[in-house]
Motif scaffolding. Structure first.
Motif, PDB file in Angstrom:
ATOM      1  N   THR A 185      -7.199   0.133   6.089  1.00  0.00           N
ATOM      2  CA  THR A 185      -6.086   1.098   6.049  1.00  0.00           C
ATOM      3  C   THR A 185      -5.635   1.478   7.469  1.00  0.00           C
ATOM      4  OG1 THR A 185      -7.705   2.847   5.717  1.00  0.00           O
ATOM      5  CG2 THR A 185      -6.481   2.150   3.774  1.00  0.00           C
ATOM      6  N   GLU A 238     -12.521  -0.503   3.424  1.00  0.00           N
ATOM      7  CA  GLU A 238     -11.247   0.188   3.189  1.00  0.00           C
ATOM      8  C   GLU A 238     -10.737   0.942   4.415  1.00  0.00           C
ATOM      9  OE1 GLU A 238     -11.250   2.593  -0.330  1.00  0.00           O
ATOM     10  OE2 GLU A 238      -9.110   3.015  -0.092  1.00  0.00           O
ATOM     11  N   HIS A 257      -1.922   0.922   8.943  1.00  0.00           N
ATOM     12  CA  HIS A 257      -1.169   2.004   9.581  1.00  0.00           C
ATOM     13  C   HIS A 257      -0.537   1.546  10.894  1.00  0.00           C
ATOM     14  CE1 HIS A 257      -3.195   4.925   6.890  1.00  0.00           C
ATOM     15  NE2 HIS A 257      -2.039   5.535   7.024  1.00  0.00           N
ATOM     16  N   LYS A 258      -1.320   0.761  11.644  1.00  0.00           N
ATOM     17  CA  LYS A 258      -0.813   0.304  12.942  1.00  0.00           C
ATOM     18  C   LYS A 258       0.358  -0.656  12.790  1.00  0.00           C
ATOM     19  CE  LYS A 258      -4.615   0.955  16.097  1.00  0.00           C
ATOM     20  NZ  LYS A 258      -5.675   0.312  16.860  1.00  0.00           N
ATOM     21  N   LEU A 259       0.330  -1.433  11.702  1.00  0.00           N
ATOM     22  CA  LEU A 259       1.416  -2.397  11.489  1.00  0.00           C
ATOM     23  C   LEU A 259       2.751  -1.691  11.270  1.00  0.00           C
ATOM     24  CD1 LEU A 259      -0.248  -5.009   9.131  1.00  0.00           C
ATOM     25  CD2 LEU A 259       0.191  -5.239  11.564  1.00  0.00           C
ATOM     26  N   GLY A 260       2.673  -0.521  10.700  1.00  0.00           N
ATOM     27  CA  GLY A 260       3.911   0.241  10.464  1.00  0.00           C
ATOM     28  C   GLY A 260       3.997   0.717   9.036  1.00  0.00           C
ATOM     29  N   MET A 261       4.230   2.010   8.890  1.00  0.00           N
ATOM     30  CA  MET A 261       4.344   2.592   7.555  1.00  0.00           C
ATOM     31  C   MET A 261       5.697   3.269   7.431  1.00  0.00           C
ATOM     32  SD  MET A 261       1.357   2.215   5.886  1.00  0.00           S
ATOM     33  CE  MET A 261       0.821   3.557   4.867  1.00  0.00           C
ATOM     34  N   HIS A 262       6.235   3.167   6.255  1.00  0.00           N
ATOM     35  CA  HIS A 262       7.496   3.845   5.984  1.00  0.00           C
ATOM     36  C   HIS A 262       7.152   5.227   5.452  1.00  0.00           C
ATOM     37  CE1 HIS A 262      11.230   4.767   3.868  1.00  0.00           C
ATOM     38  NE2 HIS A 262      11.781   4.044   4.820  1.00  0.00           N
ATOM     39  N   GLN A 305       5.402 -12.434  10.012  1.00  0.00           N
ATOM     40  CA  GLN A 305       6.612 -11.676  10.367  1.00  0.00           C
ATOM     41  C   GLN A 305       7.859 -12.551  10.316  1.00  0.00           C
ATOM     42  OE1 GLN A 305       5.454 -10.161  14.205  1.00  0.00           O
ATOM     43  NE2 GLN A 305       5.052  -8.155  13.319  1.00  0.00           N
ATOM     44  N   TYR A 320       0.854  -1.200   0.000  1.00  0.00           N
ATOM     45  CA  TYR A 320       0.000   0.000   0.000  1.00  0.00           C
ATOM     46  C   TYR A 320       0.880   1.238   0.000  1.00  0.00           C
ATOM     47  CZ  TYR A 320      -3.590   3.285   1.653  1.00  0.00           C
ATOM     48  OH  TYR A 320      -4.446   4.343   1.788  1.00  0.00           O
ATOM     49  N   HIS A 369       1.280 -12.889  12.848  1.00  0.00           N
ATOM     50  CA  HIS A 369       1.158 -11.795  13.824  1.00  0.00           C
ATOM     51  C   HIS A 369      -0.049 -12.052  14.726  1.00  0.00           C
ATOM     52  CE1 HIS A 369       0.726  -7.638  15.254  1.00  0.00           C
ATOM     53  NE2 HIS A 369       1.984  -7.469  14.882  1.00  0.00           N
TER      54      HIS A 369
END
Lengths: 137, 176
Positions: free
Chosen positions: A88, A84, A92-97, A137, A34, A62
Motif C-alpha cells: 500500500t 500489505e 501511494h507513491k505511484l499516485g492516488m486520486h 506506464q 485499490y 516503471h
C-alpha cells in the motif's frame, strides 16, 4: 537447412530460444486497483482488486519496482495480503486520486475522503525467493 | 579725561594681549574636538547603516513570511503537511489500531496536499427565518491526483495518529 558441421547453429539457436522463453514465462501482467474510504478521520472501508490481465498491456515498465519476498507461492493475492503495508505504501507513491468532501451543518462537521488507484496494469516477475512488481506506464 | 584715556588704552592692551594668548589655545581645542566629533560621527554613521540593514532584513523576512512561497522556474518547492487519523473503536489489537489510524492519517495528509496544490471548492448556505439563523451549511470539496508524496514522520499517541508528509514539486511538473 542442414549445415556442414552438423546442426550446431540450429541447436544453439533453439536452446537460446527455449532458455529465453523459460525465463520469460514467469513474467505476467496483472490489473490492480485499490480504493479506500476514510470517514470522520476513521478508516471505513478498503478494497484491493487483483486480477490477471486477459490481454497484453501496452506501455513501458516503471523503473521503480517493488520487490517482495515469497515462499514458493505464485499467488499474487496471497503475496500482497502478506505484505500489505509495503504494497500500500508503494501504491501511494505511484499516485492516488483523492476525492474529499466535507460538510459542516450547524457547527457539526462530517468528512469523507476517498483515495483511489485507478485500474493499472502491473508487470509481475516471479522468481525463486522474490517477486518483482512494477507498473506499466 | 586723562585717566579715562589711560584706562581705555590699558583695557585695549590687555584685551589684545588676552586675545593673542587665548586665540591659539581656542584653536587647538577646536581641532581636537573636531577630530573627535568627526570620528564619532563616522562611527555613528556606521552603526546607523548597520541598523538600517538589520531593519531591511527584518522587513524582507516579514514580507517573505506574509506571502506564500511561489514556484519559480528551475526551482523546487517542498510542501509539508500533517495528517491526522483516529483508530476505530472495534480493533482487535493495538497493531491493527495503529495500521488503520495511520492509513486514515495518510488520507488526511493527501487531502491537505491537494488543498495546498489545487485549492478547495467552498460552498455555503445559510437559512434565516424571523431574523434568526435556522440552518447553516458549509460544504468543501477537494479533488486531485497526488503523486510521489512521502511520509516523513509518524507519531501514534492515545489512538491518534499523526503523519508528517512532504512533496517536492518543480515547475516542470505543471508545465503544459
Amino acid at each position: 537447412m542442414r549445415s556442414r558441421d552438423g546442426n550446431s547453429n540450429l541447436s544453439r539457436r533453439l536452446c537460446s530460444v527455449v532458455l529465453f522463453y523459460s525465463l520469460a514465462l514467469d513474467a505476467s501482467e496483472y490489473l490492480i486497483s485499490y480504493r479506500y474510504v476514510v470517514k470522520d478521520a476513521i478508516l471505513y472501508n478498503d478494497t484491493l482488486q487483483i486480477s490477471k490481465s486477459m490481454k497484453k498491456c501496452q506501455g513501458i515498465v516503471h523503473s521503480d519496482a517493488l520487490i517482495l519476498d515469497i515462499n514458493d507461492s505464485k499467488d499474487l493475492n496471497k503475496i500482497v495480503s502478506e505484505n500489505e503495508q509495503e504494497f500500500t505504501s508503494y501504491i501511494h507513491k505511484l499516485g492516488m486520486h483523492i476525492n474529499y468532501s466535507d460538510i459542516t451543518q450547524n457547527l457539526q462537521n462530517h468528512s469523507t475522503a476517498v483515495l483511489t488507484l485507478k485500474t493499472t496494469c502491473f508487470k509481475v516477475d516471479f522468481n525463486d525467493n522474490f517477486v518483482k512488481i512494477a507498473p506499466l506506464q | 579725561m586723562k585717566y579715562s584715556l589711560v584706562l581705555a588704552s590699558l583695557l585695549a592692551a590687555s584685551s589684545l594681549f588676552a586675545a593673542q594668548q587665548v586665540q591659539p589655545q581656542v584653536q587647538t581645542v577646536d581641532t581636537a574636538t573636531l577630530q573627535q566629533t568627526n570620528d564619532e560621527l563616522v562611527q555613528v554613521k556606521k552603526e546607523l547603516s548597520k541598523v538600517r540593514n538589520e531593519i531591511q532584513n527584518v522587513h524582507d523576512k516579514a514580507v517573505d513570511d506574509a506571502y506564500e512561497q511561489v514556484l519559480k522556474e528551475n526551482k523546487k518547492l517542498t510542501i509539508t503537511v500533517v495528517g491526522q487519523g483516529v483508530a476505530p473503536m472495534n480493533t482487535t489489537s493495538p497493531a491493527q489500531a495503529y495500521a488503520l489510524a495511520k492509513r486514515a492519517a495518510i488520507a488526511d495528509g493527501y487531502r491537505a496536499i491537494a488543498e495546498k496544490l489545487k485549492g478547495v471548492r467552498v460552498e455555503g448556505q445559510d437559512t434565516i427565518k424571523n431574523m434568526m439563523v435556522q440552518k447553516s451549511t458549509v460544504r468543501t470539496q477537494v479533488e486531485a491526483l497526488v503523486k510521489y508524496a512521502n511520509v516523513v514522520e509518524t507519531a501514534f499517541k492515545e489512538g491518534l495518529c499523526e503523519v508528517e508528509m512532504e512533496i517536492v514539486i518543480s515547475h516542470a511538473d505543471f508545465a503544459q
